[in-house]
Design a protein around this motif. Structure first.
Motif, PDB file in Angstrom:
ATOM      1  N   GLN A  80       0.687  -1.105   0.140  1.00 35.28           N
ATOM      2  CA  GLN A  80       0.020  -0.031   0.070  1.00 35.28           C
ATOM      3  C   GLN A  80       0.996   1.218   0.147  1.00 35.28           C
ATOM      4  O   GLN A  80       1.596   1.164   0.923  1.00 35.28           O
ATOM      5  CB  GLN A  80      -0.926   0.052   1.159  1.00 35.28           C
ATOM      6  N   GLN A  91       1.621   4.487   1.155  1.00 37.02           N
ATOM      7  CA  GLN A  91       1.345   5.698   2.044  1.00 37.02           C
ATOM      8  C   GLN A  91       1.258   7.319   1.570  1.00 37.02           C
ATOM      9  O   GLN A  91       0.608   7.845   2.127  1.00 37.02           O
ATOM     10  CB  GLN A  91       1.911   5.219   3.331  1.00 37.02           C
ATOM     11  N   ASP A  94       4.088   0.788   2.315  1.00 39.24           N
ATOM     12  CA  ASP A  94       3.638  -0.022   3.415  1.00 39.24           C
ATOM     13  C   ASP A  94       3.885  -1.457   2.849  1.00 39.24           C
ATOM     14  O   ASP A  94       2.929  -2.009   1.872  1.00 39.24           O
ATOM     15  CB  ASP A  94       2.539   0.304   4.102  1.00 39.24           C
ATOM     16  N   ARG A 123       3.264  -5.635   3.715  1.00 36.66           N
ATOM     17  CA  ARG A 123       2.841  -6.390   4.582  1.00 36.66           C
ATOM     18  C   ARG A 123       2.964  -8.010   4.056  1.00 36.66           C
ATOM     19  O   ARG A 123       2.139  -8.263   2.827  1.00 36.66           O
ATOM     20  CB  ARG A 123       1.489  -6.470   5.135  1.00 36.66           C
ATOM     21  N   GLY A 172       9.905   0.244  10.321  1.00 33.37           N
ATOM     22  CA  GLY A 172       8.952   1.415   9.935  1.00 33.37           C
ATOM     23  C   GLY A 172       9.788   2.643  10.317  1.00 33.37           C
ATOM     24  O   GLY A 172       9.030   3.590  10.246  1.00 33.37           O
ATOM     25  N   ARG A 207       5.471  -6.852   8.647  1.00 35.45           N
ATOM     26  CA  ARG A 207       5.420  -5.624   8.109  1.00 35.45           C
ATOM     27  C   ARG A 207       6.654  -4.732   8.138  1.00 35.45           C
ATOM     28  O   ARG A 207       7.407  -4.621   8.933  1.00 35.45           O
ATOM     29  CB  ARG A 207       4.449  -4.924   8.991  1.00 35.45           C
ATOM     30  N   MET A 248       8.754  -1.020   5.795  1.00 37.78           N
ATOM     31  CA  MET A 248       8.375   0.052   5.071  1.00 37.78           C
ATOM     32  C   MET A 248       9.454   0.290   4.178  1.00 37.78           C
ATOM     33  O   MET A 248      10.724   0.084   4.306  1.00 37.78           O
ATOM     34  CB  MET A 248       8.401   1.405   5.929  1.00 37.78           C
TER      35      MET A 248
END
Length: 132
Positions: A4, A6, A34, A36, A76, A99, A101
Motif C-alpha cells: 500500500q 502511504q 507499506d 505486509r 518502519g 510488516r 516500510m
C-alpha cells in the motif's frame, strides 16, 4: 502479500534550471510504501522508474534515482532505513510481524525554460516471495 502506497514521491514546486533533490529519509516528500506479508520471509523488490515527469503541452522534467535513493526499514523507522539502489532488484527480509516500510527519493532536473503546470510520472513496484 499486501502493498500500500502511504505517500507518493513529491518534488514539490519545481523552478526552471534548479535541481530538486528528495532524500528517501524525507518524511514529507519521499515515497512511502507499506509492505505486509508472511513474517520472516524474504521478498524480492524491484522498481520500474520513469525517465521523466510529463507535464503540459508535452513538456518533460528528467528524473533520476541515484544509488541509495531507496531504503527499507523492517521497523518502519524512516531514520533507520537501509539504503539500496532502486535500479537493481533487492532482497528484503520481513520481520516477525510481517510488516516493513520501503522509502524512495530521487532527483528532478527541470530544464532552464520550464513551462508552468503540473508534472507527474508513474513508478511501478513489484514484490514477490523468494520461497522461504
Amino acid at each position: 502479500m499486501r502493498v500500500q502506497v502511504q505517500q507518493g514521491l513529491s518534488f514539490g514546486t519545481l523552478l526552471s534550471g534548479v535541481p530538486q533533490i528528495v532524500a528517501s529519509s524525507d518524511p514529507l516528500n519521499a515515497g512511502i510504501i507499506d509492505v505486509r506479508g508472511q513474517g520472516r520471509s524474504d521478498v524480492l523488490i524491484s522498481f520500474l522508474l520513469p525517465m521523466q515527469l510529463d507535464g503540459p503541452a508535452g513538456a518533460g522534467v528528467p528524473v533520476t534515482f541515484p544509488p541509495g535513493s531507496a531504503g527499507y526499514s523492517p521497523t518502519g523507522d524512516i531514520g533507520a532505513q537501509v539504503a539500496f539502489d532502486p535500479y537493481a532488484s533487492e532482497v528484503l527480509t520481513l520481520p516477525r510481524n510481517g510488516r516493513g516500510m520501503v522509502y524512495l527519493g530521487g532527483v528532478a532536473m527541470p530544464p532552464a525554460q520550464l513551462p508552468s503546470g503540473a508534472y507527474a510520472g508513474t513508478i511501478t513496484v513489484t514484490l514477490s516471495y523468494l520461497g522461504n
